[in-house]
Design a protein around this motif. Structure first.
Motif, PDB file in Angstrom:
ATOM      1  N   PRO A   1       0.797  -1.229   0.000  1.00  0.00           N
ATOM      2  CA  PRO A   1       0.000   0.000   0.000  1.00  0.00           C
ATOM      3  C   PRO A   1       0.829   1.278   0.000  1.00  0.00           C
ATOM      4  CG  PRO A   1      -0.126  -1.103   2.135  1.00  0.00           C
ATOM      5  CD  PRO A   1       0.580  -2.034   1.199  1.00  0.00           C
ATOM      6  N   TRP A   2       2.093   1.180   0.435  1.00  0.00           N
ATOM      7  CA  TRP A   2       2.925   2.390   0.481  1.00  0.00           C
ATOM      8  C   TRP A   2       3.646   2.623  -0.840  1.00  0.00           C
ATOM      9  CZ3 TRP A   2       3.322  -1.724   3.871  1.00  0.00           C
ATOM     10  CH2 TRP A   2       4.262  -2.684   3.542  1.00  0.00           C
TER      11      TRP A   2
ATOM     12  N   PHE B   1      -3.244   5.253 -14.040  1.00  0.00           N
ATOM     13  CA  PHE B   1      -3.132   5.081 -12.596  1.00  0.00           C
ATOM     14  C   PHE B   1      -1.712   4.756 -12.145  1.00  0.00           C
ATOM     15  CE2 PHE B   1      -7.597   4.352 -13.463  1.00  0.00           C
ATOM     16  CZ  PHE B   1      -8.198   5.084 -12.451  1.00  0.00           C
TER      17      PHE B   1
ATOM     18  N   TYR C   1      -1.533   5.429  -5.460  1.00  0.00           N
ATOM     19  CA  TYR C   1      -1.187   4.423  -4.468  1.00  0.00           C
ATOM     20  C   TYR C   1      -2.082   3.206  -4.650  1.00  0.00           C
ATOM     21  CZ  TYR C   1       1.987   7.365  -1.850  1.00  0.00           C
ATOM     22  OH  TYR C   1       3.056   8.119  -1.480  1.00  0.00           O
TER      23      TYR C   1
ATOM     24  N   LYS D   1      -3.602   1.371  -2.699  1.00  0.00           N
ATOM     25  CA  LYS D   1      -4.837   1.273  -1.927  1.00  0.00           C
ATOM     26  C   LYS D   1      -5.929   2.211  -2.435  1.00  0.00           C
ATOM     27  CE  LYS D   1      -4.904   2.757   2.223  1.00  0.00           C
ATOM     28  NZ  LYS D   1      -4.563   2.806   3.635  1.00  0.00           N
ATOM     29  N   GLU D   2      -5.576   3.065  -3.369  1.00  0.00           N
ATOM     30  CA  GLU D   2      -6.600   3.932  -3.954  1.00  0.00           C
ATOM     31  C   GLU D   2      -7.421   3.202  -5.013  1.00  0.00           C
ATOM     32  OE1 GLU D   2      -5.181   8.396  -4.044  1.00  0.00           O
ATOM     33  OE2 GLU D   2      -3.604   7.135  -4.837  1.00  0.00           O
TER      34      GLU D   2
ATOM     35  N   LYS E   1     -11.109   6.011  -6.111  1.00  0.00           N
ATOM     36  CA  LYS E   1     -11.142   7.259  -5.360  1.00  0.00           C
ATOM     37  C   LYS E   1     -10.523   8.394  -6.175  1.00  0.00           C
ATOM     38  CE  LYS E   1     -10.859   4.460  -1.414  1.00  0.00           C
ATOM     39  NZ  LYS E   1      -9.893   3.713  -0.673  1.00  0.00           N
ATOM     40  N   ARG E   2      -9.698   7.994  -7.149  1.00  0.00           N
ATOM     41  CA  ARG E   2      -9.087   9.009  -7.995  1.00  0.00           C
ATOM     42  C   ARG E   2     -10.035   9.484  -9.075  1.00  0.00           C
ATOM     43  NH1 ARG E   2      -3.027   9.870  -8.861  1.00  0.00           N
ATOM     44  NH2 ARG E   2      -2.566  10.077  -6.675  1.00  0.00           N
TER      45      ARG E   2
ATOM     46  N   PRO F   1       8.557  -0.441   6.098  1.00  0.00           N
ATOM     47  CA  PRO F   1       7.433   0.443   5.751  1.00  0.00           C
ATOM     48  C   PRO F   1       6.148   0.068   6.474  1.00  0.00           C
ATOM     49  CG  PRO F   1       8.235  -0.759   3.806  1.00  0.00           C
ATOM     50  CD  PRO F   1       9.171  -1.056   4.913  1.00  0.00           C
ATOM     51  N   ASN F   2       5.964  -1.245   6.705  1.00  0.00           N
ATOM     52  CA  ASN F   2       4.769  -1.686   7.414  1.00  0.00           C
ATOM     53  C   ASN F   2       4.744  -1.158   8.847  1.00  0.00           C
ATOM     54  OD1 ASN F   2       2.396  -3.653   7.331  1.00  0.00           O
ATOM     55  ND2 ASN F   2       3.482  -4.317   9.163  1.00  0.00           N
TER      56      ASN F   2
ATOM     57  N   ASP G   1       2.029   9.603   3.631  1.00  0.00           N
ATOM     58  CA  ASP G   1       0.889  10.135   2.878  1.00  0.00           C
ATOM     59  C   ASP G   1       0.046   9.016   2.277  1.00  0.00           C
ATOM     60  OD1 ASP G   1       2.980   9.480   1.253  1.00  0.00           O
ATOM     61  OD2 ASP G   1       2.492  10.958  -0.273  1.00  0.00           O
ATOM     62  N   TRP G   2       0.581   7.794   2.246  1.00  0.00           N
ATOM     63  CA  TRP G   2      -0.212   6.675   1.741  1.00  0.00           C
ATOM     64  C   TRP G   2      -1.143   6.121   2.799  1.00  0.00           C
ATOM     65  CZ3 TRP G   2       0.589   2.261   4.562  1.00  0.00           C
ATOM     66  CH2 TRP G   2       1.764   2.232   5.345  1.00  0.00           C
ATOM     67  N   HIS G   3      -0.920   6.511   4.053  1.00  0.00           N
ATOM     68  CA  HIS G   3      -1.625   5.862   5.147  1.00  0.00           C
ATOM     69  C   HIS G   3      -2.816   6.705   5.595  1.00  0.00           C
ATOM     70  CE1 HIS G   3      -2.111   4.084   9.209  1.00  0.00           C
ATOM     71  NE2 HIS G   3      -1.833   3.009   8.536  1.00  0.00           N
ATOM     72  N   VAL G   4      -3.946   6.073   5.792  1.00  0.00           N
ATOM     73  CA  VAL G   4      -5.172   6.812   6.077  1.00  0.00           C
ATOM     74  C   VAL G   4      -5.099   7.532   7.415  1.00  0.00           C
ATOM     75  CG1 VAL G   4      -7.651   6.665   6.360  1.00  0.00           C
ATOM     76  CG2 VAL G   4      -6.481   5.101   4.816  1.00  0.00           C
TER      77      VAL G   4
END
Lengths: 258, 278
Positions: free
Chosen positions: A91-92, A131, A135, A137-138, B9-10, B193-194, B269-272
């Motif tokens: 996800p990152w 895309f 990310y 997860k989007e 979402k984009r 990263p996790n 910024d990837w994390h909610v």
């Protein structure tokens, strides 16, 4: 010699001292460049079989050869593009960075990382060209799995191992995805071992369908699918297609205990 | 285009733009309510001390504290600086040790079972009780304060880093194995990263705890720092000075927490959860 060759492979799992036999004396050979599906009821050991081929699980006895080498040796040389049930995108990372991941690890297997354009082209093939920098997860579940498939085809690995990649998707998306996979495979011609429990999918995609019996997993039948390629949606309505489906269904029903 | 069957979402530019505007409005407006709260507190405080004629040794008026604070601003600033670097150094030290130990313990359950009891022991021992000992060992200088701040930071950081390194998605792990990734690669590309959301979540708490650690250290023996100012003004019943120092500490806590938050938003910024105000 076949490209992928299994001889008398068995596998047991031990849980709380009790052994369950997952696979029983499997003999299997797969030719290079073929699309082979493994179909069977839940718990028939088809996922174990896929993981044994990919060197993720070790068999208890029997021999597995991938182009003459052990699965672990083949794994070291990055022969496998794995597409698990859940897309397994980090996800990152962005979509493109996820596509590049296979080239960032295990670098002694010297292959040239592809140009960005090459990966973008693959993403365009699965309809995700815009895309690249999103990310992971989007994206929706179906889109993520499309990235997973594009990543496998873009990884440079000659053998793709797919473990029910569409099972988490809804029926409509799923149908569309099978055509997408068909399309991309027909232009890349890699060897694919595709685990599924969907009969239609197996017939549509495969050169050969391997039917497995419930635990302990054994190979019940192997059906060569002699439908012309490239395959299209109209083909699904053909009598021949329906006959293949009926045949496979009949084999699977033999194991029903109602 | 193949994305007509999915929602992304984009893929809702109008909606996204609207929510972005709302967010900006929120961030702007979120500046005012706290300011109003502080202004209200100041006014109520001021009126109460005047109205009830409270003895300034018990509770000085808000304006008296403000005047004292700005008149001796450099005095407070120089002491704040001492406490600040004690706290920050301690925080960074505790964080680094916890991070390294977390790596070791996440990879070996034997070492985890060996080392964790020691970490728990360090955590359950009241830091106030140990502080005088540290002063005895390391003197009145900076070192004991840094160590106390480090010990306070250490435990939550350790637990969260172990959790972050361990709680990886089974599918991600298997995918890395299918590529024959080494342990180091799995750590750098997956475990690290996790763990970042876990680490930042602990860091937000720990950074203000480290200020507390530094103050506790200063109480136990020091010649400078805001903790020293508070202790000395307590001895001389200089309540106004005491309050000014307390506010300086609170302000320092706010600044430090927000610095961590800022870094978190940049890195994650990837994390909610980075978007929420926890």
């Amino acid at each position: 010699m076949s490209y992928i060759e299994l001889t008398q492979v068995s596998k047991q799992y031990r849980r709380r001292g009790q052994a369950t036999e997952a696979l029983h004396l499997i003999d299997l050979n797969i030719e290079k460049g073929k699309f082979v599906s493994i179909i069977g009821p839940s718990g028939c050991g088809k996922s174990s079989l896929l993981r044994i081929i990919g060197g993720l699980v070790k068999q208890d006895c029997g021999e597995v050869l991938i182009n003459g080498r052990s699965p672990l040796e083949a794994q070291k040389q990055k022969q496998f593009g794995f597409v698990p049930q859940s897309p397994a995108l980090f996800p990152w990372r962005t979509v493109l960075q996820n596509m590049q991941l296979p080239f960032e690890v295990n670098r002694q297997a010297a292959e040239q990382p592809p140009q960005r354009e090459e990966l973008v082209k693959l993403l365009e093939m699965v309809g995700l060209g815009e895309f690249t920098d999103a990310y992971a997860k989007e994206l929706s579940g179906g889109m993520q799995q499309r990235v997973g498939i594009a990543r496998a085809f873009g990884s440079g690995a000659p053998i793709l191992l797919m473990d029910e990649p569409f099972s988490a998707l809804d029926e409509i998306t799923r149908e569309k995805m099978s055509y997408l996979l068909l399309n991309i495979w027909e232009s890349y011609q890699k060897t694919v071992v595709f685990v599924t429990h969907n009969i239609r999918e197996a017939v549509l995609l495969s050169d050969e369908v391997i039917i497995m019996s419930p635990r302990p997993g054994r190979i019940k039948a192997r059906i060569g699918i002699e439908l012309p390629r490239p395959r299209s949606a109209e083909l699904e309505e053909s009598e021949q297609f329906q006959q293949y489906m009926a045949d496979i269904r009949a084999y699977l029903r033999q194991d029903w205990q109602v | 285009m193949h994305n007509d069957d999915h929602e992304s979402k984009r893929h809702q530019p109008a909606k996204a733009k609207l929510s972005k505007r709302l967010k900006r409005l929120y961030v702007k407006s979120s500046f005012w309510p706290p300011l109003a709260a502080f202004a209200g507190l100041f006014i109520v405080w001021e009126l109460a001390t005047k109205l009830f004629a409270i003895n300034p040794i018990t509770l000085p008026s808000a304006s008296a504290i403000a005047i004292e604070f700005f008149q001796s601003f450099t005095f407070y600033l120089s002491h704040a600086w001492v406490t600040f670097y004690e706290a920050v150094l301690g925080f960074l030290l505790g964080l680094s040790v916890a991070f390294v130990m977390g790596i070791v313990m996440a990879h070996s359950s034997v070492l985890e079972r060996t080392l964790l009891p020691l970490a728990v022991l360090a955590n359950v021992t009241p830091i106030m009780a140990v502080a005088p000992l540290f002063i005895l060992w390391f003197g009145f200088g900076t070192l004991p304060k840094v160590l106390i701040a480090a010990i306070i930071t250490f435990f939550p950081m350790l637990i969260n880093s172990i959790m972050g390194f361990r709680s990886i998605d089974e599918n991600h792990y298997e995918y890395m194995r299918s590529l024959h990734a080494s342990k180091a690669e799995i750590f750098m590309k997956l475990r690290l990263p996790n763990s970042l959301p876990y680490l930042f979540s602990a860091a937000k708490t720990c950074v203000s705890l480290s200020v507390m650690g530094a103050v506790v250290g200063e109480w136990s023996g020091s010649s400078e720092g805001l903790g020293n100012v508070i202790m000395m003004s307590g001895n001389y019943m200089q309540t106004t000075r005491m309050f000014a120092a307390i506010f300086m500490l609170a302000f320092m806590g706010i600044v430090l927490t927000n610095v961590v938050r800022y870094i978190e938003r940049k890195v994650l910024d990837w994390h909610v959860s980075a978007n929420s105000w926890n």
